[in-house]
Enzyme design. Structure first.
Site, mmCIF file in Angstrom:
data_model
loop_
_atom_site.group_PDB
_atom_site.id
_atom_site.type_symbol
_atom_site.label_atom_id
_atom_site.label_comp_id
_atom_site.label_asym_id
_atom_site.label_seq_id
_atom_site.Cartn_x
_atom_site.Cartn_y
_atom_site.Cartn_z
ATOM 1 N N ASP A 1 35.175 31.203 43.565
ATOM 2 C CA ASP A 1 35.970 32.451 43.038
ATOM 3 C C ASP A 1 36.777 33.097 44.087
ATOM 4 O O ASP A 1 35.970 33.778 44.646
ATOM 5 C CB ASP A 1 34.763 33.256 42.278
ATOM 6 C CG ASP A 1 35.552 34.614 41.515
ATOM 7 O OD1 ASP A 1 36.664 34.807 41.925
ATOM 8 O OD2 ASP A 1 34.855 35.339 40.858
ATOM 9 N N SER B 1 38.632 41.527 33.941
ATOM 10 C CA SER B 1 37.358 41.435 34.824
ATOM 11 C C SER B 1 37.483 42.174 36.203
ATOM 12 O O SER B 1 36.429 42.514 36.835
ATOM 13 C CB SER B 1 36.893 39.970 34.995
ATOM 14 O OG SER B 1 37.931 39.262 35.628
ATOM 15 N N HIS C 1 37.786 37.539 42.264
ATOM 16 C CA HIS C 1 37.197 38.943 42.517
ATOM 17 C C HIS C 1 36.511 39.084 43.758
ATOM 18 O O HIS C 1 36.753 38.387 44.636
ATOM 19 C CB HIS C 1 35.945 38.597 41.272
ATOM 20 C CG HIS C 1 36.554 38.332 39.902
ATOM 21 N ND1 HIS C 1 36.472 37.011 39.426
ATOM 22 C CD2 HIS C 1 36.657 39.128 38.761
ATOM 23 C CE1 HIS C 1 36.899 37.259 38.152
ATOM 24 N NE2 HIS C 1 37.090 38.432 37.927
#
Length: 497
Positions: free
Chosen positions: A473, A223, A476
């Site tokens: 998060d 990802s 990312h």
């Protein structure tokens, strides 16, 4: 949209009280000489015995200070030459550079984080092993060359801000769209990566597209690669908008085409690079243990290899997940799995085996696209992990030494460099590795704890109050954000070739 404000540098400690018309003043150009200044007249006082004694004392103090300064500088020089972490100390900035670094960008800073106190200068951020020197020899500013290490430097204020915004780019997916999701601070948008000894030009979308006519780029991995491809599409779409021409059922593998330049970008989902059976949903909930075949590459990227002109490939954080390991068609062990009859094995083992298999394929394949292997991306969770309430509330980059020892990250990064070096040393027939380049984004990523979505991976997470329980998060990256610098570096590496 980020707001613009003016940063005012204040002179600290300036006495603004009115000076009397008659006063004692320091006489310029002399050591400890005071004059009576008043009514337009000044002259030195008579050299009384007390004043002569004062001058002698001042001279002794001055000599002692000079000696102390010499000892400190000599000790620092020895430490820089001999210490294992010497290269972590930034070079002395030029006067104009130092002036730019005095103040932070100062745009809309709100909320928490703060920084940890700087570690001692010799605290290692990471160790140095292989793949050439990590120092930047003297190089004229603004002229990147062979002697400038693009991956060793610092983040410096950048008043112009990002090349695109959430309003100008439609390719930013919701979990990385920090601006739309309500992140209140914007300082993280106003930094640029500057290697020691040179500058990296910002990504030139027109030049990139013109140079890539008829080419096919593939970004292969997890990802983070999806995060990366969004940045690339946002930058390039400033010149031409892309059309999506393919996606799989999960939208994890996708393809875009730029018709005017006949340029294609593919995103290929292969989080381990090797064959994997994954029983996990998009929220990270697993119904069974991962099954990893460490000696078999994932065919969804190897089967398309001959169609690629350029490749960005990487793997990473997935190897920490619970998994059963297979080799030669048989189970050989596992990492934290439910089957206690299997040998417990460290994730470093599977990571090394997967990299070795991937590099072996890349250097031995008759088809040789330009390949960038992008190194480990560290997470910045604090006070917990992804699954245990970890957060990332910082609002400015780390300085060298502030990130801590990062033992786990260092270990995985060293494995990458070791396996990369083995691939580069491959001199077997048809084993030329000149087309394989190291995109070592580890240091520049490590220094940006402020660049993650944190709670703003979802739309306005605190709409119902700041006490709401939210998922952070810290792996990312916000877009626009630090990950855009990866594309700046790729373009510079292409220009060198």
């Amino acid at each position: 949209m980020p707001t613009t404000s003016t940063v005012t540098a204040e002179r600290r400690g300036t006495d603004t009280t009115e000076v009397p018309t008659s006063t004692w003043c320091l006489l310029p150009g002399s050591a400890i000489t005071w004059v009576w200044r008043g009514m337009g007249m000044e002259w030195p006082p008579a050299p009384t015995p007390a004043l002569q004694l004062q001058r002698k004392a001042a001279a002794v103090v001055g000599s002692a200070l000079k000696l102390l300064l010499f000892v400190i500088l000599a000790g620092l020089a020895v430490r820089l030459l001999a210490g294992p972490a010497a290269y972590l100390l930034p070079p002395t900035a030029a006067p104009d550079e130092a002036a730019r670094l005095v103040a932070a960008p100062g745009r809309g800073r709100t909320g928490g984080g703060g920084g940890t106190p700087p570690s001692e200068a010799n605290d290692l951020i990471f160790d140095v092993t292989g793949s050439g020197p990590l120092t930047a020899p003297d190089k004229k500013e603004d002229s990147p060359g062979e002697s400038c290490n693009l991956f060793h430097g610092e983040w410096v204020p950048h008043s112009s801000g990002p090349a695109y915004t959430n309003a100008s780019c439609r390719f930013i997916e919701s979990p990385q769209n920090c601006m739309t999701n309500g992140r209140p601070d914007t300082d993280y948008l106003y930094w640029r990566w500057k290697p020691y000894g040179c500058d990296i030009p910002l990504f030139d979308s027109k030049k990139f597209l013109d140079g890539m006519r008829g080419k096919h780029w593939a970004l292969i991995g997890d990802s983070i690669l999806r995060n990366h491809v969004q940045s690339l599409l946002c930058l390039v779409s400033k010149v031409e908008d892309a059309t999506e021409v393919y996606h799989d059922s999960t939208f994890k593998s996708r393809r875009w085409h730029f018709p005017s330049h006949n340029f294609t970008v593919s995103l290929i989902w292969a989080p381990f690079l090797v064959k994997a059976k994954i029983f996990e949903d998009d929220d990270g909930v697993s119904t069974a243990d991962l099954q990893l075949h460490l000696d078999v590459l994932e065919t969804n990227w190897t089967s398309q290899w001959e169609s690629f002109d350029h490749v960005v490939i990487s793997t990473g954080q997935w190897f920490f997940k619970t998994a059963v390991y297979w080799e030669n068609g048989a189970e050989i062990g596992c990492h934290s799995c439910q089957n206690k009859n299997l040998k417990e094995m460290a994730p470093e083992y599977s990571f090394r085996k997967a990299l070795s298999a991937a590099f072996r394929f890349i250097v031995s394949s008759p088809h040789k696209p330009g390949v960038f292997y992008r190194t480990w991306t560290p997470a910045h969770f604090e006070n917990g992990e992804w699954f245990s309430g970890g957060t990332c509330n910082r609002t400015s980059p780390f300085k060298p030494g502030e990130a801590g020892d990062r033992e786990s990250d260092n270990k995985m990064w060293r494995i990458e460099r070791e396996e990369f070096d083995k691939a580069m040393a491959n001199k077997a027939p048809n084993g030329n590795a000149d087309h394989l380049k190291l995109l070592d984004t580890f240091e520049l990523s490590l220094l940006r704890p402020d660049g993650h979505p944190g709670p703003y991976r979802t739309y306005h997470p605190y709409e119902k109050g700041m006490t709401a329980k939210v998922q952070n998060d810290c792996l990312h990256w916000c877009l626009p954000g630090p990950i855009d610098a990866w594309n700046d570096i790729i373009m510079q590496m292409l220009a060198k070739d």
